[in-house]
Write an enzyme that holds these catalytic residues in place. Sequence first.
Site, PDB file in Angstrom:
ATOM      1  N   ARG A 121       0.847  -1.197   0.000  1.00  0.00           N
ATOM      2  CA  ARG A 121       0.000   0.000   0.000  1.00  0.00           C
ATOM      3  C   ARG A 121       0.877   1.239   0.000  1.00  0.00           C
ATOM      4  O   ARG A 121       2.022   1.210   0.405  1.00  0.00           O
ATOM      5  CB  ARG A 121      -0.909  -0.013   1.224  1.00  0.00           C
ATOM      6  CG  ARG A 121      -1.959  -1.108   1.154  1.00  0.00           C
ATOM      7  CD  ARG A 121      -2.846  -1.118   2.389  1.00  0.00           C
ATOM      8  NE  ARG A 121      -3.723   0.033   2.423  1.00  0.00           N
ATOM      9  CZ  ARG A 121      -3.958   0.766   3.515  1.00  0.00           C
ATOM     10  NH1 ARG A 121      -3.378   0.465   4.653  1.00  0.00           N
ATOM     11  NH2 ARG A 121      -4.770   1.796   3.464  1.00  0.00           N
ATOM     12  N   LYS A 186       3.337  -6.834  12.244  1.00  0.00           N
ATOM     13  CA  LYS A 186       2.532  -7.125  11.053  1.00  0.00           C
ATOM     14  C   LYS A 186       2.860  -8.509  10.500  1.00  0.00           C
ATOM     15  O   LYS A 186       4.011  -8.846  10.258  1.00  0.00           O
ATOM     16  CB  LYS A 186       2.807  -6.049   9.994  1.00  0.00           C
ATOM     17  CG  LYS A 186       1.977  -6.194   8.734  1.00  0.00           C
ATOM     18  CD  LYS A 186       1.920  -4.895   7.974  1.00  0.00           C
ATOM     19  CE  LYS A 186       1.380  -5.063   6.575  1.00  0.00           C
ATOM     20  NZ  LYS A 186       1.147  -3.787   5.900  1.00  0.00           N
ATOM     21  N   ARG A 319      -1.724   5.444  13.618  1.00  0.00           N
ATOM     22  CA  ARG A 319      -0.796   4.641  14.431  1.00  0.00           C
ATOM     23  C   ARG A 319      -1.024   4.959  15.898  1.00  0.00           C
ATOM     24  O   ARG A 319      -1.604   6.009  16.232  1.00  0.00           O
ATOM     25  CB  ARG A 319       0.664   4.886  14.030  1.00  0.00           C
ATOM     26  CG  ARG A 319       1.135   6.294  14.247  1.00  0.00           C
ATOM     27  CD  ARG A 319       2.599   6.412  13.877  1.00  0.00           C
ATOM     28  NE  ARG A 319       2.999   7.813  13.833  1.00  0.00           N
ATOM     29  CZ  ARG A 319       3.264   8.563  14.879  1.00  0.00           C
ATOM     30  NH1 ARG A 319       3.158   8.054  16.097  1.00  0.00           N
ATOM     31  NH2 ARG A 319       3.600   9.825  14.742  1.00  0.00           N
TER      32      ARG A 319
END
Length: 322
Positions: A121, A186, A319
Amino acid sequence: MKSRAILGLLADGQVHSGESLAASLGISRTAIWKQIRRAMDEGFRIETIRGRGYRLLTEVDLLDADRVIQGLDAHRRSVVDLTVLDEVDSTNAEIVRRRREVAAGTVPVCIADCQTAGRGRRGRQWQSPRGQNLYLSLGLTFQGSFAMLDGLSLVLGVALAEALEHQGLAGVGLKWPNDIFLGGSKLSGILVELQGELEEGVVQVVAGIGLNVHMKDGAGVDQSWSSLAMAAPERSWRRSDLAASVINSLLGATDEFAEDGFGSFRARWQSRDIFSGKSLVATQGELSGIGRGIDESGNYLIEGGNERVRVRAGEISLRVQQ
Ligand code: BTN
């Protein structure tokens, strides 16, 4: 990978004689020896046992198209048009190229052993080392308008999380809009790219999934990451089984989304929200506040003072404030 055929035979870790390997591949024993040397040059450790044969010491997890197809729900086997590649620039790009050749009503799916130009992304690169992870893309077609894409992006995250849980993984979290997190790092990312409007009201998208499976050395990865092998080392993860599970879950979820909309996905997304109750800050702009989950369309809600601000997917990144 030039030595794929020989590795396929040796992948069980057992000793195989040169004679039996030669018979299986229909080539001479000298040709087998050359293939063994080539595999060793590619970095695979192979033991030569005098008078008995060869044994592969490196664990390999080859992509196996038949195994992926066998793992699909029976009613999906005829719908999926699967391509498994040794190497490609990007599986998303491959779906765009192949789409024209695929019959109407079928879902093109591409999986590759490695990507030379994997994309993430926001124009980022997606590190795609050979043999390590799952790089999978699907071409999806929906009746509707582009407005459905925000919801779709979250639906795919829910489907991927559910596929991993179905495979026995606990503690899967979603970072808005659709990153898969495990233990604060992640594990997987989803890239949804709009391919265009086929005709009035028919939208084509490419959904690309990158899932870290065996990776233990993330050279070049610019964020905190995890892999299934690191999170659950006791399991022997097979990319072909994971691929089948991911395809089943994604197609089930997108069918449900196309029929009934986002409704049932809201709670499923919310229960895995890693931002909920956390103090958040937007990476661009002034926005900050406490994470309050998503609204009925998939926008993220941030509470600051007495007001709740809705953030649309694609507009902003969030975040946790340090
Ligand atoms: C993200 O940035 O989180 C999205 C990453 C998506 C990576 C996958 S790997 C398979 C597919 N092909 C690509 O080039 N990208 C996606």
